[in-house]
Scaffold this active site. Structure first.
Site, PDB file in Angstrom:
ATOM      1  N   ALA A  43     -17.957-103.048 -57.972  1.00  0.00           N
ATOM      2  CA  ALA A  43     -18.984-103.929 -57.405  1.00  0.00           C
ATOM      3  C   ALA A  43     -18.835-104.037 -55.883  1.00  0.00           C
ATOM      4  O   ALA A  43     -19.823-104.106 -55.150  1.00  0.00           O
ATOM      5  CB  ALA A  43     -18.889-105.312 -58.031  1.00  0.00           C
ATOM      6  N   GLU A  44     -17.585-104.027 -55.420  1.00  0.00           N
ATOM      7  CA  GLU A  44     -17.338-104.121 -53.985  1.00  0.00           C
ATOM      8  C   GLU A  44     -17.828-102.838 -53.302  1.00  0.00           C
ATOM      9  O   GLU A  44     -18.472-102.879 -52.253  1.00  0.00           O
ATOM     10  CB  GLU A  44     -15.832-104.326 -53.738  1.00  0.00           C
ATOM     11  CG  GLU A  44     -15.407-104.296 -52.289  1.00  0.00           C
ATOM     12  CD  GLU A  44     -15.989-105.429 -51.454  1.00  0.00           C
ATOM     13  OE1 GLU A  44     -16.642-106.325 -52.029  1.00  0.00           O
ATOM     14  OE2 GLU A  44     -15.817-105.404 -50.209  1.00  0.00           O
ATOM     15  N   ILE A  92     -10.442 -61.487 -59.093  1.00  0.00           N
ATOM     16  CA  ILE A  92      -9.055 -61.070 -59.295  1.00  0.00           C
ATOM     17  C   ILE A  92      -8.956 -60.165 -60.498  1.00  0.00           C
ATOM     18  O   ILE A  92      -9.726 -60.291 -61.444  1.00  0.00           O
ATOM     19  CB  ILE A  92      -8.075 -62.253 -59.477  1.00  0.00           C
ATOM     20  CG1 ILE A  92      -8.804 -63.535 -59.839  1.00  0.00           C
ATOM     21  CG2 ILE A  92      -7.227 -62.457 -58.252  1.00  0.00           C
ATOM     22  CD1 ILE A  92      -7.881 -64.706 -59.961  1.00  0.00           C
ATOM     23  N   LYS A 130      -6.147 -71.106 -64.655  1.00  0.00           N
ATOM     24  CA  LYS A 130      -7.411 -70.436 -64.331  1.00  0.00           C
ATOM     25  C   LYS A 130      -8.527 -71.307 -64.901  1.00  0.00           C
ATOM     26  O   LYS A 130      -8.748 -71.356 -66.111  1.00  0.00           O
ATOM     27  CB  LYS A 130      -7.457 -69.037 -64.933  1.00  0.00           C
ATOM     28  CG  LYS A 130      -8.687 -68.261 -64.505  1.00  0.00           C
ATOM     29  CD  LYS A 130      -8.574 -66.795 -64.882  1.00  0.00           C
ATOM     30  CE  LYS A 130      -9.670 -65.967 -64.237  1.00  0.00           C
ATOM     31  NZ  LYS A 130     -11.020 -66.395 -64.600  1.00  0.00           N
ATOM     32  N   ARG A 151     -20.666 -67.983 -55.665  1.00  0.00           N
ATOM     33  CA  ARG A 151     -20.066 -66.701 -55.339  1.00  0.00           C
ATOM     34  C   ARG A 151     -21.126 -65.592 -55.278  1.00  0.00           C
ATOM     35  O   ARG A 151     -21.062 -64.716 -54.430  1.00  0.00           O
ATOM     36  CB  ARG A 151     -19.022 -66.363 -56.404  1.00  0.00           C
ATOM     37  CG  ARG A 151     -18.370 -65.039 -56.242  1.00  0.00           C
ATOM     38  CD  ARG A 151     -17.177 -64.919 -57.185  1.00  0.00           C
ATOM     39  NE  ARG A 151     -16.548 -63.624 -57.025  1.00  0.00           N
ATOM     40  CZ  ARG A 151     -16.950 -62.529 -57.653  1.00  0.00           C
ATOM     41  NH1 ARG A 151     -17.971 -62.580 -58.472  1.00  0.00           N
ATOM     42  NH2 ARG A 151     -16.330 -61.380 -57.449  1.00  0.00           N
ATOM     43  N   LYS A 314      -0.084 -65.887 -57.996  1.00  0.00           N
ATOM     44  CA  LYS A 314      -0.347 -65.414 -56.643  1.00  0.00           C
ATOM     45  C   LYS A 314       0.979 -65.285 -55.910  1.00  0.00           C
ATOM     46  O   LYS A 314       1.846 -66.166 -56.061  1.00  0.00           O
ATOM     47  CB  LYS A 314      -1.236 -66.418 -55.887  1.00  0.00           C
ATOM     48  CG  LYS A 314      -2.585 -66.632 -56.552  1.00  0.00           C
ATOM     49  CD  LYS A 314      -3.390 -67.741 -55.894  1.00  0.00           C
ATOM     50  CE  LYS A 314      -4.708 -67.936 -56.645  1.00  0.00           C
ATOM     51  NZ  LYS A 314      -5.474 -69.091 -56.178  1.00  0.00           N
ATOM     52  N   LYS A 338      -4.801 -64.013 -69.018  1.00  0.00           N
ATOM     53  CA  LYS A 338      -5.656 -64.807 -69.905  1.00  0.00           C
ATOM     54  C   LYS A 338      -4.927 -65.325 -71.145  1.00  0.00           C
ATOM     55  O   LYS A 338      -3.864 -64.820 -71.501  1.00  0.00           O
ATOM     56  CB  LYS A 338      -6.816 -63.927 -70.375  1.00  0.00           C
ATOM     57  CG  LYS A 338      -7.709 -63.477 -69.264  1.00  0.00           C
ATOM     58  CD  LYS A 338      -8.907 -64.365 -69.174  1.00  0.00           C
ATOM     59  CE  LYS A 338      -9.999 -63.683 -68.387  1.00  0.00           C
ATOM     60  NZ  LYS A 338     -11.315 -63.977 -68.815  1.00  0.00           N
ATOM     61  N   CYS A 432     -30.062 -78.732-106.641  1.00  0.00           N
ATOM     62  CA  CYS A 432     -28.673 -78.330-106.422  1.00  0.00           C
ATOM     63  C   CYS A 432     -28.534 -76.829-106.715  1.00  0.00           C
ATOM     64  O   CYS A 432     -28.966 -76.371-107.784  1.00  0.00           O
ATOM     65  CB  CYS A 432     -27.760 -79.143-107.339  1.00  0.00           C
ATOM     66  SG  CYS A 432     -26.074 -78.495-107.414  1.00  0.00           S
ATOM     67  N   CYS A 456     -22.729 -81.406-113.138  1.00  0.00           N
ATOM     68  CA  CYS A 456     -22.743 -80.270-112.211  1.00  0.00           C
ATOM     69  C   CYS A 456     -21.357 -79.624-112.196  1.00  0.00           C
ATOM     70  O   CYS A 456     -20.368 -80.280-111.873  1.00  0.00           O
ATOM     71  CB  CYS A 456     -23.121 -80.765-110.813  1.00  0.00           C
ATOM     72  SG  CYS A 456     -23.041 -79.472-109.568  1.00  0.00           S
TER      73      CYS A 456
HETATM   74  S1  IVH Z   1      -8.213 -67.234 -56.831  1.00  0.00           S
HETATM   75  C1  IVH Z   1      -8.922 -63.601 -54.217  1.00  0.00           C
HETATM   76  N1  IVH Z   1      -7.441 -69.151 -58.410  1.00  0.00           N
HETATM   77  O1  IVH Z   1     -11.480 -66.821 -61.452  1.00  0.00           O
HETATM   78  C2  IVH Z   1      -8.629 -64.576 -55.280  1.00  0.00           C
HETATM   79  N2  IVH Z   1      -9.482 -68.030 -58.916  1.00  0.00           N
HETATM   80  O2  IVH Z   1     -12.101 -63.551 -60.514  1.00  0.00           O
HETATM   81  C3  IVH Z   1      -9.762 -65.475 -55.545  1.00  0.00           C
HETATM   82  N3  IVH Z   1     -10.650 -68.927 -60.894  1.00  0.00           N
HETATM   83  O3  IVH Z   1     -14.401 -66.328 -59.951  1.00  0.00           O
HETATM   84  C4  IVH Z   1      -9.677 -66.309 -56.750  1.00  0.00           C
HETATM   85  N4  IVH Z   1      -9.184 -70.494 -61.361  1.00  0.00           N
HETATM   86  O4  IVH Z   1     -13.750 -68.689 -59.849  1.00  0.00           O
HETATM   87  C5  IVH Z   1      -8.383 -68.215 -58.168  1.00  0.00           C
HETATM   88  N5  IVH Z   1      -6.661 -70.906 -59.735  1.00  0.00           N
HETATM   89  C6  IVH Z   1      -7.591 -69.995 -59.467  1.00  0.00           C
HETATM   90  C7  IVH Z   1      -8.744 -69.840 -60.268  1.00  0.00           C
HETATM   91  C8  IVH Z   1      -9.661 -68.837 -59.965  1.00  0.00           C
HETATM   92  C9  IVH Z   1     -10.335 -69.939 -61.704  1.00  0.00           C
HETATM   93  C10 IVH Z   1     -11.850 -68.082 -61.029  1.00  0.00           C
HETATM   94  C11 IVH Z   1     -12.618 -67.894 -59.776  1.00  0.00           C
HETATM   95  C12 IVH Z   1     -13.028 -66.453 -59.744  1.00  0.00           C
HETATM   96  C13 IVH Z   1     -12.334 -65.858 -60.925  1.00  0.00           C
HETATM   97  C14 IVH Z   1     -11.460 -64.713 -60.472  1.00  0.00           C
END
Ligand code: IVH
Length: 695
Positions: A43-44, A92, A130, A151, A314, A338, A432, A456
């Site tokens: 509310a604030e 990636i 991811k 993108r 990374k 994945k 049925c 049944c």
């Molecule tokens: S890094 C050059 N980090 O995955 C590296 N991507 O093809 C750029 N994604 O479309 C991506 N979680 O939207 C990175 N922790 C994460 C991610 C991430 C999801 C998605 C991103 C991109 C696809 C990679």
């Protein structure tokens, strides 16, 4: 002085007040959306917000794009403008192997490409979830959010600034130490709870007859739909969230302080500038740590507030990243690893209607077999006619099947553009499918039921299976195949018939060896000695589950007292409300049910009876437990019995309503969820102590 109050003195005061209000509101929004720790009541916030709106109305020229009032606004667009990315948005490489070796392969490759000796120390990585959403580039100039772009193809995206502004977690303005040009990259996504609420809302609109509304298949589709909304007012009603995970353009490259040495330091800096960075991002040294991360996040996957489809590794050092560089459009320093998919496409071969124990008719989609969420799925329940129609599933359709965690697989949605021709809309049969009795849907009910009762054969079979199950009277080895045979051969019509089976009669059945026939008779013999609670549960009274049966047995002590109890007396029992009381009365008022009970007793099915329980309050009454993992000194069923005997309840999943989680070894996502919700976790000793203390 005019009435608008634009005297120089008043103007100065307004200008100062506007600046102050914006600062306060930015700070509160950050606390609320990013830190999850609001310091003022809503509310604030609203009061200050309205004050700022009024001042900006008085001085329209002073309204700036980074004002908190500018998150929602503007007219609907005709189309999206194209944005050329100053720094291309790469993708990636995906490590196809979902096993641990995926992480090992990536580490081996990075070491090779960095020409590291076999005995060189482990490479330092950052491991991140991811996120399953959409990649977004946020451009800040002189600290103000000026553009948000999708993108697209990596070179050119779409300008969706108007929608991205509505995301409360994304700062419209950065602190003064941010560089003059800063592009933040990250993922726009929808939280699962927001997704559920949105779909709930959509269902309401559809039920109210709104045209053009639909429910969404999954959070990612809902997020994508919201981002690509031309009307920001609609986008604002679709709750989105954001995680930052990288940079686009930055200028000057090392604006302000010292150059950032690592990816991890960069994420910390983004967090300090007010951008949301996921808490699950971690530093990991070498392949072993990557494998451990992949496994740990995999266990957490189903209990997270948002969907992920894998993890990303990374190389942490930005210098090493530069050294590794790119192949075509993918960096050599990052990889996506994945998890097995939780969604797959398949086709609907047929829609069958199954008959349950209480006559409930359930439409079930028969699917072309598909491997999803770790199992092969061939069936998915459509629950009832309304649900089947709401999803508009038809024979021949291509559908998305979803199975997350231990949840039963479901048809998440239909791909309408893949529909061939005009297959018929599903409707429940009027009779049925098993016995031909009328199928009726009573007023106010969602389910159709077969009116045939024990006439049944499908209901008879289900009633026998229910009686014979482990948690009821338990006839070992009496499964659905055998029940089908017994009923179809006319050997068993009612429950007592089970106890009249003989070796010669059984030997006449197909594929029934003497040994299995004797085993069944032995199992039946063993099942004669049971408990009152198991027997009552086994009768299959509608709405009387295992827990209620236990309560009834404890409260009344004998079967006759239960059978003869008035509705008022039944209502005295824990867990029994008007619906259950009525259902019990209905059941025991029918002569044929009393006859079944009498015959079962005559066939020597027996249990111990006792006096009715005293009505003192139970030590754990009102408490709900969830049990997870392996307990050192007792089975889970034993723990359940102990808890229930003390008046507590045991539930299958952790929610805000859970009082305690009883955890043993190898406890999984339920324990994580309990911790996340701040629920007290007990071990076996803790439970015993609690019972001793209170009894
Ligand atoms: S890094 C050059 N980090 O995955 C590296 N991507 O093809 C750029 N994604 O479309 C991506 N979680 O939207 C990175 N922790 C994460 C991610 C991430 C999801 C998605 C991103 C991109 C696809 C990679």
């Amino acid at each position: 002085m005019t009435q608008q109050g634009s005297s120089p003195v008043g103007d100065d005061a307004d200008r100062a007040r506007i600046a102050w209000l914006r600062d306060e509101l930015h700070r509160y929004a950050h606390q609320y959306h990013v830190l999850d720790a609001p310091t003022v009541p809503d509310a604030e916030y609203d009061r200050l917000f309205r004050e700022l709106q009024a001042l900006e109305l008085r001085h329209p020229a002073w309204t700036t794009p980074d004002s908190p009032t500018q998150r929602v606004g503007g007219k609907a667009l005709e189309h999206f403008a194209t944005v050329r990315h100053r720094v291309p948005m790469l993708s990636i490489r995906t490590e196809t192997d979902t096993l641990a070796s995926g992480a090992e392969n990536f580490d081996a490759r990075a070491r090779r490409e960095l020409a590291l000796a076999p005995d060189a120390p482990a490479v330092e990585y950052v491991a991140e979830p991811k996120f399953d959403g959409l990649a977004m580039n946020l451009r800040y100039e002189r600290g103000v959010l000026v553009q948000a772009a999708t993108r697209g193809d990596g070179e050119n995206g779409e300008d969706v600034t108007h929608n991205i502004r509505t995301i409360g977690q994304i700062p419209l303005r950065l602190p003064p130490d941010a560089p003059p040009v800063l592009e933040v990259r990250g993922e726009v996504y929808m939280r699962r709870d927001d997704f559920d609420r949105l779909n709930e809302l959509q269902r309401g609109k559809i039920a109210a007859g709104a045209k053009g509304e639909k429910t969404f298949v999954n959070p990612r589709n809902a997020a994508a739909g919201a981002v690509r909304q031309l009307d920001p007012a609609i986008a604002a009603q679709r709750p989105l969230s954001f995680f930052a995970y990288g940079l686009g353009e930055i200028s000057p490259p090392h604006a302000g302080g010292p150059a950032l040495p690592t990816h991890f330091a960069l994420l910390q800096q983004l967090r300090a500038w007010g951008l949301p960075v996921c808490d699950l991002v971690e530093i990991a040294h070498g392949a072993t740590a990557l494998v451990a991360y992949h496994e740990r996040i995999g266990h957490l996957r189903d209990s997270l507030g948002f969907d992920i489809d894998g993890v990303v590794y990374k190389v942490n050092s930005l210098a090493l990243q530069q050294q590794l560089g790119f192949v075509t459009r993918e960096p050599r320093w990052a990889v996506a690893h994945k998890y097995p998919a939780q969604e797959q496409l398949t086709t609907v071969l047929a829609i069958d209607v199954q008959v349950g124990r209480t006559g409930k008719l359930t439409p079930v989609a028969k699917l072309a077999p598909v491997f999803v969420g770790g199992v092969t799925v061939t069936n998915a329940t459509l629950h009832n006619e309304d649900e089947a129609r709401r999803k508009d599933v038809r024979i021949g359709d291509t559908v998305t099947v979803r199975r997350a965690g231990d949840v039963i697989p479901e048809v998440a949605g239909v791909l309408l553009d893949k529909r061939v021709g005009e297959p018929a809309v599903f409707s429940m049969p009027t009779a049925c499918p098993v016995c031909g009795s009328a199928a009726v849907r009573e007023q106010g009910e969602v389910d159709h039921r077969c009116s045939g009762g024990l006439f049944c054969s499908a209901q008879r079979k289900q009633a026998i299976l229910h009686f014979a199950q482990r948690r009821a009277v338990e006839v070992e080895g009496l499964g659905d195949k055998l029940v089908d045979q017994l009923v179809d051969a006319g050997l068993v019509r009612t429950l007592p018939d089970l106890y009249r089976l003989t070796l010669p009669a059984l030997a006449g059945l197909d594929r029934m060896a003497d040994k299995s026939a004797q085993n069944l008779l032995d199992a039946l013999q063993k099942s004669r000695q049971t408990t009152l609670a198991r027997f009552v549960f086994g009768l299959g009274v509608r709405h009387v589950g295992e827990a209620t049966a236990k309560e009834l047995a404890r409260h009344f002590g004998s079967l006759d007292s239960i059978m003869d109890a008035t509705p008022e007396q039944l209502l005295q029992v824990n867990d029994v409300g008007p619906i259950v009381a009525q259902s019990l009365r209905l059941f025991f008022d029918q002569q044929h049910n009393r006859e079944v009970v009498r015959e079962l007793r005559e066939c020597k099915v027996n249990w111990e009876e006792g006096p009715p329980a005293p009505t003192t309050p139970q030590p754990l009454s009102g408490k709900t437990f969830v049990i997870t993992g392996t307990l050192p000194g007792m089975g889970r069923d034993d723990a359940k019995d102990l808890i229930e005997a003390a008046g507590g309840k045991v539930a299958g999943s952790v929610s805000k309503k859970t009082s305690f989680v009883l955890a043993g070894a190898e406890a999984g996502s339920k324990l994580d969820r309990a911790r996340a919700l701040g629920i007290t976790v007990l071990d076996e000793a803790g439970l015993r102590e609690m019972l001793n203390d209170r009894t």
